[in-house]
Design a protein around this motif. Structure first.
Motif, PDB file in Angstrom:
ATOM      1  N   LEU A 105       0.842  -1.205   0.000  1.00  0.00           N
ATOM      2  CA  LEU A 105       0.000   0.000   0.000  1.00  0.00           C
ATOM      3  C   LEU A 105       0.871   1.246   0.000  1.00  0.00           C
ATOM      4  N   TYR A 106       1.984   1.177   0.717  1.00  0.00           N
ATOM      5  CA  TYR A 106       2.902   2.323   0.710  1.00  0.00           C
ATOM      6  C   TYR A 106       3.430   2.539  -0.710  1.00  0.00           C
ATOM      7  N   ASN A 107       3.701   1.427  -1.404  1.00  0.00           N
ATOM      8  CA  ASN A 107       4.216   1.536  -2.765  1.00  0.00           C
ATOM      9  C   ASN A 107       3.193   2.216  -3.670  1.00  0.00           C
ATOM     10  N   LEU A 108       1.911   1.942  -3.399  1.00  0.00           N
ATOM     11  CA  LEU A 108       0.834   2.511  -4.228  1.00  0.00           C
ATOM     12  C   LEU A 108       0.753   4.025  -4.102  1.00  0.00           C
ATOM     13  N   GLN A 109       1.275   4.567  -2.984  1.00  0.00           N
ATOM     14  CA  GLN A 109       1.083   6.004  -2.717  1.00  0.00           C
ATOM     15  C   GLN A 109       1.524   6.895  -3.875  1.00  0.00           C
ATOM     16  N   GLN A 110       2.645   6.492  -4.541  1.00  0.00           N
ATOM     17  CA  GLN A 110       3.108   7.310  -5.647  1.00  0.00           C
ATOM     18  C   GLN A 110       2.010   7.445  -6.711  1.00  0.00           C
ATOM     19  N   GLU A 111       1.675   6.325  -7.372  1.00  0.00           N
ATOM     20  CA  GLU A 111       0.692   6.397  -8.472  1.00  0.00           C
ATOM     21  C   GLU A 111      -0.599   7.029  -7.987  1.00  0.00           C
ATOM     22  N   THR A 112      -1.372   6.284  -7.204  1.00  0.00           N
ATOM     23  CA  THR A 112      -2.537   6.889  -6.577  1.00  0.00           C
ATOM     24  C   THR A 112      -2.006   7.789  -5.464  1.00  0.00           C
ATOM     25  N   ASN A 113      -2.325   9.054  -5.444  1.00  0.00           N
ATOM     26  CA  ASN A 113      -1.780   9.958  -4.441  1.00  0.00           C
ATOM     27  C   ASN A 113      -2.650   9.957  -3.199  1.00  0.00           C
ATOM     28  N   PHE A 114      -2.191   9.266  -2.142  1.00  0.00           N
ATOM     29  CA  PHE A 114      -2.929   9.335  -0.873  1.00  0.00           C
ATOM     30  C   PHE A 114      -1.947   9.231   0.289  1.00  0.00           C
ATOM     31  N   GLU A 115      -2.456   9.493   1.487  1.00  0.00           N
ATOM     32  CA  GLU A 115      -1.603   9.506   2.673  1.00  0.00           C
ATOM     33  C   GLU A 115      -1.959   8.323   3.561  1.00  0.00           C
ATOM     34  N   ILE A 116      -0.952   7.743   4.179  1.00  0.00           N
ATOM     35  CA  ILE A 116      -1.182   6.594   5.065  1.00  0.00           C
ATOM     36  C   ILE A 116      -0.827   6.948   6.507  1.00  0.00           C
ATOM     37  N   ILE A 117      -1.718   6.602   7.436  1.00  0.00           N
ATOM     38  CA  ILE A 117      -1.381   6.657   8.865  1.00  0.00           C
ATOM     39  C   ILE A 117      -1.606   5.267   9.438  1.00  0.00           C
ATOM     40  N   ASP A 118      -0.520   4.613   9.846  1.00  0.00           N
ATOM     41  CA  ASP A 118      -0.635   3.281  10.425  1.00  0.00           C
ATOM     42  C   ASP A 118      -0.705   3.402  11.943  1.00  0.00           C
ATOM     43  N   LEU A 119      -1.864   3.121  12.508  1.00  0.00           N
ATOM     44  CA  LEU A 119      -2.078   3.314  13.960  1.00  0.00           C
ATOM     45  C   LEU A 119      -1.150   2.440  14.794  1.00  0.00           C
ATOM     46  N   ILE A 120      -0.768   1.281  14.244  1.00  0.00           N
ATOM     47  CA  ILE A 120       0.120   0.390  14.989  1.00  0.00           C
ATOM     48  C   ILE A 120       1.497   1.044  15.173  1.00  0.00           C
TER      49      ILE A 120
END
Lengths: 292, 292, 292, 292
Positions: A106-121
Motif C-alpha cells: 500500500l505504501y508503494n501505491l502512494q506514488q501512483e494513486t496519491n494518498f496519505e497513510i497513517i498506520d495506527l500500529i
C-alpha cells in the motif's frame, strides 16, 4: 464535504469508534459493518451500498486494525461481504487512509494513486494508551487463574517496556511484591526509582524459584527449558508477547506449569476504551492537517 | 498430646488451612473432609473414623465457617456424612472450639460442658485481612462485567468501612476516579485525606448520574427506586452487602441496570489466601494460651 | 596492585563515596581530600603526598563531579592545594579515569597518553538515580517556602523528563493535584496513563492561573513575561533548570512572584545518597572490565 | 444580625481563618488581632474597640486554639492587650463559643450564662485533617535533618493512629521502606493490608537496629534507655508526641542520637491549610444549627 468520516470493516473497537465519532458530530459513512446492531439506530451513521460510495464521502478513510484478514481481504468480522484491499485502494486518491499494520505494497501505491497513510500500529501514543487495557486485562487473568490474592504475592515481570511499566505500577499498588527483569542499566535504575525490585537479566535464573506469577512482555524465547525448570510447578505464567511468544509452551506443558498466552487484550477486555484510545490518537494525528 | 489440631467439616478454605497447618508441623486429625483429594497424600494429616476419635486427639478443634448448614448440621461440603452439631459439642470438654458464626446455644452449653469458644467471624483481624480478597474479587468482577478500563472510569463506593477503605485504595491506584459515600464527618475527612472524592450521604443523589460503576458495601437498602432512577442505564452496580443487600434488585432489573450481587468473595476468588488469613488469625488468637 | 582505588579532589559526595568504597574493602588512596575529617580515622583510606603517588596505586582513578573548578584546576573544596588538571592527566597512562563533565581536551589526550575516560555526567543510570534526590529536594523546598500543604494543592510541572516523572509520582502520592506539561503526544499519553493531568504546550497558558506551585525542569526560557503575567502573585515557582534557567527572573521579581532557583540538589540535600548512586554507577560501568 | 462572626485572639491560623471567612462573605468582627497586618485592608473585617462590642455583633464567637495562655488570659500573640477569659465569658449569653482546649470551668458556666461550647480539639474531623499538615511537616523535618533520601531508607513509625496512618502512606509512596509499630492485632492487620511492614510491640526491640529514621506518635515513654541503646547512633528520631513526649531525651542526648521534638506542626508548617481545616470543621459543626 462537511465533517464526515468513512469507515470500512473493523472489529468491535471500530464499532465503538464509529459510535463516538457520530456522538462528536461526524457524519460517519460505513461499509462492512452492516451486522453491527448498535450502529443501526444512530442518525448520523450511514450504511453505504458499496466501497466507492462510502469512500468518496470523506477525506478521512478509517479501516481495520490490523487491516488485513489475509493478503487480499480486509478484516471485517461484522460483515458477510468479502472486502478486497485493492477495491479500497483504487478509490483512495487524495484521501488520508488510517488503519493498522498496513502492508508495504500500500505504501508503494502512494506514488501512483496519491494518498496519505497513517498506520495506527506505528503510533507510539496509541501503544501507550493501549498498555492500560493490556495491563488491566493481565490483572484480570491473574485474578481469574489463581486461588490467592495478588496482594502479598511475588510477581515477576519480564521486560520493562510500555506494558511492563504500567503493569508494575498497578500490581505494586494493589499490594503485590513486584520484581521487574530488564537488560539495560537505565531500565534497572528506573525500576529501582519506581520502588520495584530490579532483576538484571544476568540474575534472572536466581529469581525464578519463589515467584507466584511470572508475566512476560519480551517478544523472544526468554522462558526456555532451563528457566522453566527453575519455576515452581504451581506458578502461573502469563505471556503477553506476540507470536512466537516468549515461552516454550511445549516444555511448560510437560512440566505441568500453567501458561496463559494472552494476545490483543485491549480489544477483548475493554473494546470501548480501546475505541476511545483510537479516537484520541486519530484526532491528534490529524489535528495539524486542518481537514475539518 | 503433642502439637496437634482437630478439624471437622468446612469448605475449600479449611482444606487449604489443614494443608498449611500440616506444613507448619502439626498433626492434623480430620473428620468430614474425606472427599478432599489434596489432603490424602499428606503424611501428618489423618482421616478419623468418627467425631469422638478426631476431637480427643487435640486441645484445639477447628470447624466450618460458618459452622452450620442448618440448625442441626455442620457445613461439610467435602463429606458425604451428616455431621450433627450435638455430636461434636458433647465431646468438647476442656477443648478450644474455633469456627464461624457459632450459634448462641453453643455458648449456653459452655457452662455444663466446660469448653472455650472462638468465633472467627467476630475476629476483627480476620475481617480486615479478608477485605483484601473481597476487594480483589470486586475488581475482578468489575473488569469482567465492563467493556471499559477501570483506569479513567468514575467509580462510586457506598460506605467507607473495611472493604470501602481497601477497595478505594486499590481502585484509585489503578487509575479510577474514586468517589466514596459516607455519613460521618470523620469518614469524610478520611476520604479527603486519602485523596478520594468525598460524597456526604446528603449529596449522594447528585453524585449518581455520571458513575460508570457503583459498589455498595452498606447492609441496608441504600439504592432504592428513587436513587436507581438517577443512575445511568449502562452503569454496573456491584452489591457486596450481605442479605437482604443494599439494592432494590427488582427495580434495577426493570430499569435495565446490571447488578451483580457478590457474596462471600474470599472463599470464591482466593480460597488459598482465605485459608492463610484464617491460620494467621487462629495463631494470634491462641498465642497467649500457651497450648503448644 | 590489589583491590584499590585512587581518588583526587571532589566534594562531599566524593567523601561519602570514599567512605563506602573503604567499607566495601577497597584500599582508597586520596589526594586533595585532606580536610575531610571523617576520612581521617578509616584504616584503609590513605592520604597521599602527591598526585603521582596517589594515581600509581590503582587502575581506577576517580575525580570530581564536575571535574573542573576552572580551565586549569580540578574542583577540590576539601583541599587547600591547587590541583592542576595537567598534573593528573600526565599520570593517567593505562588508567581508567572517572569524573564528571570532563572537557574535550582530555578526550584528545587519550591517543598519546593511553587511558580510558568514563564521564559520570553522561551515565544515564546516574542521572536517573539522582532524579530521586532532586525530586525530594524540590519537595523539601516546596514545603519550606509555602504556608499550605502539598496535599490538595495544584502543582504544575513543566517538562516530563526524568525529574518530571519522579517528581510527579511523589507529589501525586502525597495528595497534590499534579499537572504535567509536555510537547510530545507520547509524553502526554504517559502523563494520562500515570493518572496526572496532561497539559499540552499549546494549552499551557490556560493552565497557569490556578496553580499554587509551578516547577520547571525545561532548560530554556519557558516562563517568559507573557506567561509570568498569567501566574498568581502568591504562587511559588521552583526552577530546576541549569543555567540560564527557564524563568525570566527579573520580570518575576518585578511581578512579585517568588522564584527559587534550585541547582545541584542531590549534593546539597542528600550527599550520602548521591555518593551511593555514584558508587552503584561506577560498579556497573566497570563490572565488565574485570579489573578487580 | 446578618451573616457575621466574632473572633477574639488566636494565632496565625486564626488570621488565615478570618481572611477566609471574610472571603466567604461574612462580616468578621475582631478583637485582639490588631497587629495582624494582612487583615487591615479587608473591607468586611472590623477591628472592635472592646470585647463586648465585638461579641454582641454575632451569634458565633471564635477564639484561640488552644484558648488559654494561662489560667486567666486568652492566647493572643497578635495583640498587645491582655484578654481576660472572664471578660469574654460574661458576654457569651445565647452565643455559640468555638475555641480549642476549653477548660472545664467554662463548661460549668454554661448553666448560669446560657451559651453553647464547641471545642475544636475534640472534633475528630479537625484532628484527621490536621494529620495531613503534621505528616508533611514531619517529612520536611526528616528531609532537612538527614543527608540521605527518604526513598530507599528504613523508617519506623511508632503508633498507627491518625498521624501514623497518613505518614506511613506518604512515606511509603515516596519510596521509603515503612515499618509501623502497633499493639492491637487489628492495627497490625491494617498495616499489613496497606502494604507496610507490621511490627508488633512484642517484636519492637528486634526492629530498632537497622532503622534510619524513627518517628514516634505515642504519648508515653516508648523509647526508653533500653530501646535507645538498640538504635543506630546516626539514626534520626522525630518525636511527635505531646508533652512529656515518648523519648527519654536525656539518655538519647548522652547516646549521641539526634532527636527532634516537633509539636503543633500544622500551625508552623502550613498555617494557611490549618486555617482551612478549622473553617471546614466549623462549617460542618454549625451546619445543622441553621444560624445563617
Amino acid at each position: 464535504m462537511g465533517k464526515s468520516v468513512s469507515v470500512i470493516g473493523g472489529d468491535l473497537r471500530i464499532i465503538y469508534l464509529v459510535e463516538m465519532l457520530a456522538k462528536d458530530g461526524f457524519n460517519v459513512y460505513t461499509y462492512g459493518l452492516e451486522k453491527a446492531e448498535k450502529l443501526q439506530n444512530i442518525n448520523n451513521v450511514f450504511n453505504c451500498k458499496n466501497i466507492e460510495e462510502c469512500i468518496k464521502k470523506s477525506k478521512l478513510v478509517i479501516s481495520s486494525i490490523p487491516l488485513c484478514k489475509d493478503e487480499n481481504l480486509i478484516k471485517s468480522p461484522f460483515s458477510n461481504k468479502d472486502i478486497l484491499i485493492k477495491d479500497v485502494t483504487k478509490c483512495l486518491e487524495n484521501k488520508i487512509f488510517i488503519a493498522g499494520s498496513i502492508p508495504q505494497d500500500l505504501y508503494n501505491l502512494q506514488q501512483e494513486t496519491n494518498f496519505e497513510i497513517i498506520d495506527l500500529i506505528k503510533c507510539e501514543e496509541l501503544a501507550i494508551l493501549n498498555s492500560i487495557s493490556t495491563a488491566e486485562g493481565t490483572i484480570q487473568i491473574a485474578m481469574e487463574e489463581t486461588d490467592f490474592t495478588l496482594h502479598g504475592s511475588n510477581i515477576l515481570i519480564l521486560g520493562f517496556g510500555r506494558i511492563g511499566k504500567v503493569l508494575s505500577k498497578m500490581l505494586n499498588s494493589i499490594g503485590a511484591n513486584v520484581y521487574c527483569e530488564a537488560r539495560k542499566s537505565e531500565d534497572l535504575a528506573w525500576i529501582e526509582t519506581y520502588g520495584y525490585n530490579p532483576v538484571p537479566l544476568s540474575k534472572l535464573n536466581d529469581s525464578l524459584s519463589d515467584k507466584n506469577i511470572i508475566i512476560n512482555t519480551i517478544p523472544s524465547l526468554i522462558l526456555d527449558e532451563n528457566r522453566l525448570k527453575l519455576i515452581k510447578k504451581d506458578s502461573l505464567i502469563i505471556d503477553l508477547a506476540s507470536k512466537p511468544g516468549g515461552v516454550d509452551f511445549e516444555i511448560a506443558k510437560n512440566l505441568g506449569i500453567k501458561v496463559i498466552w494472552a494476545l490483543a487484550l485491549p480489544g477483548k477486555v475493554a473494546p470501548f476504551s480501546a475505541g476511545e484510545c483510537i479516537k484520541q490518537t486519530i484526532y491528534n494525528e490529524i489535528k495539524d492537517k486542518k481537514i475539518f
